[in-house]
Motif scaffolding. Structure first.
Motif, short mmCIF file in Angstrom:
data_model
loop_
_atom_site.label_atom_id
_atom_site.label_comp_id
_atom_site.label_asym_id
_atom_site.label_seq_id
_atom_site.Cartn_x
_atom_site.Cartn_y
_atom_site.Cartn_z
N VAL A 1 -0.22 -18.96 -4.73
CA VAL A 1 0.22 -18.27 -3.52
C VAL A 1 -0.63 -18.74 -2.34
O VAL A 1 -0.11 -19.03 -1.25
CB VAL A 1 0.14 -16.74 -3.69
N ARG A 2 -1.93 -18.84 -2.54
CA ARG A 2 -2.84 -19.29 -1.49
C ARG A 2 -2.50 -20.71 -1.03
O ARG A 2 -2.51 -21.02 0.16
CB ARG A 2 -4.29 -19.20 -1.97
N ARG A 3 -2.19 -21.61 -1.98
CA ARG A 3 -1.81 -22.98 -1.63
C ARG A 3 -0.56 -22.99 -0.76
O ARG A 3 -0.47 -23.75 0.21
CB ARG A 3 -1.56 -23.81 -2.89
N GLU A 4 0.41 -22.16 -1.11
CA GLU A 4 1.64 -22.08 -0.30
C GLU A 4 1.32 -21.60 1.12
O GLU A 4 1.79 -22.17 2.10
CB GLU A 4 2.64 -21.10 -0.94
N THR B 1 -0.61 -24.17 3.22
CA THR B 1 0.23 -25.29 3.67
C THR B 1 1.25 -24.86 4.70
O THR B 1 1.31 -25.43 5.80
CB THR B 1 0.96 -25.93 2.47
N HIS B 2 2.05 -23.85 4.38
CA HIS B 2 3.19 -23.51 5.22
C HIS B 2 2.84 -22.61 6.39
O HIS B 2 3.44 -22.77 7.47
CB HIS B 2 4.29 -22.85 4.38
N LEU B 3 1.92 -21.71 6.23
CA LEU B 3 1.58 -20.79 7.32
C LEU B 3 0.40 -21.31 8.13
O LEU B 3 0.53 -21.63 9.32
CB LEU B 3 1.27 -19.40 6.77
N GLY C 1 -1.33 -24.14 7.84
CA GLY C 1 -1.22 -25.54 8.22
C GLY C 1 -0.38 -25.71 9.48
O GLY C 1 -0.76 -26.42 10.41
N THR C 2 0.76 -25.01 9.51
CA THR C 2 1.61 -25.06 10.70
C THR C 2 0.89 -24.46 11.90
O THR C 2 0.97 -24.98 13.02
CB THR C 2 2.93 -24.31 10.43
N HIS C 3 0.18 -23.38 11.67
CA HIS C 3 -0.57 -22.74 12.76
C HIS C 3 -1.62 -23.70 13.34
O HIS C 3 -1.79 -23.79 14.56
CB HIS C 3 -1.24 -21.45 12.25
N ARG C 4 -2.31 -24.43 12.48
CA ARG C 4 -3.31 -25.40 12.96
C ARG C 4 -2.67 -26.51 13.79
O ARG C 4 -3.22 -26.94 14.80
CB ARG C 4 -4.06 -25.99 11.78
N ILE D 1 4.91 -27.95 0.43
CA ILE D 1 4.76 -27.95 -1.02
C ILE D 1 5.69 -26.88 -1.57
O ILE D 1 6.14 -26.00 -0.84
CB ILE D 1 3.31 -27.67 -1.49
N ALA D 2 5.98 -26.96 -2.84
CA ALA D 2 6.82 -25.95 -3.48
C ALA D 2 6.23 -25.62 -4.84
O ALA D 2 6.52 -26.29 -5.82
CB ALA D 2 8.25 -26.44 -3.60
N THR D 3 5.38 -24.62 -4.89
CA THR D 3 4.82 -24.20 -6.17
C THR D 3 5.77 -23.25 -6.89
O THR D 3 5.63 -23.06 -8.09
CB THR D 3 3.46 -23.48 -5.99
N GLY D 4 6.70 -22.67 -6.15
CA GLY D 4 7.59 -21.68 -6.74
C GLY D 4 6.89 -20.36 -7.01
O GLY D 4 7.40 -19.52 -7.75
N ALA D 5 5.73 -20.17 -6.41
CA ALA D 5 4.93 -18.97 -6.65
C ALA D 5 5.63 -17.71 -6.13
O ALA D 5 6.17 -17.70 -5.03
CB ALA D 5 3.57 -19.11 -5.99
N ASN D 6 5.61 -16.68 -6.93
CA ASN D 6 6.11 -15.38 -6.55
C ASN D 6 4.96 -14.62 -5.92
O ASN D 6 3.90 -14.43 -6.54
CB ASN D 6 6.63 -14.63 -7.79
N LEU D 7 5.14 -14.16 -4.68
CA LEU D 7 4.06 -13.49 -3.97
C LEU D 7 3.56 -12.23 -4.66
O LEU D 7 2.40 -11.85 -4.53
CB LEU D 7 4.51 -13.12 -2.54
#
Length: 54
Positions: free
Chosen positions: A24-27, A30-32, A34-37, A10-16
């Motif tokens: 930020v949590r959605r990013e 999904t990316h961290l 989700g990949t780990h799972r 996904i790409a929310t464009g959220a600034n950490l």
């Protein structure tokens, strides 16, 4: 199984530093995480078939 492709993102464009924590949590989910799972689920399968991780 010799190859696993994880084509999720996904790409929310959220600034950490400054944006809404829900975005930020959605990013991160999904990316961290989700990949780990996916890694945890498939590493034993790949290792059993002689590749991937042990």
């Amino acid at each position: 199984m010799t190859l696993l492709v994880n084509n999720v993102g996904i790409a929310t464009g959220a600034n950490l530093s400054t944006d809404d924590l829900d975005d930020v949590r959605r990013e991160l989910e999904t990316h961290l995480f989700g990949t780990h799972r996916v890694i945890r689920a498939f590493a034993p399968v790949l290792a059993t078939h002689g590749g991937g991780a042990t």
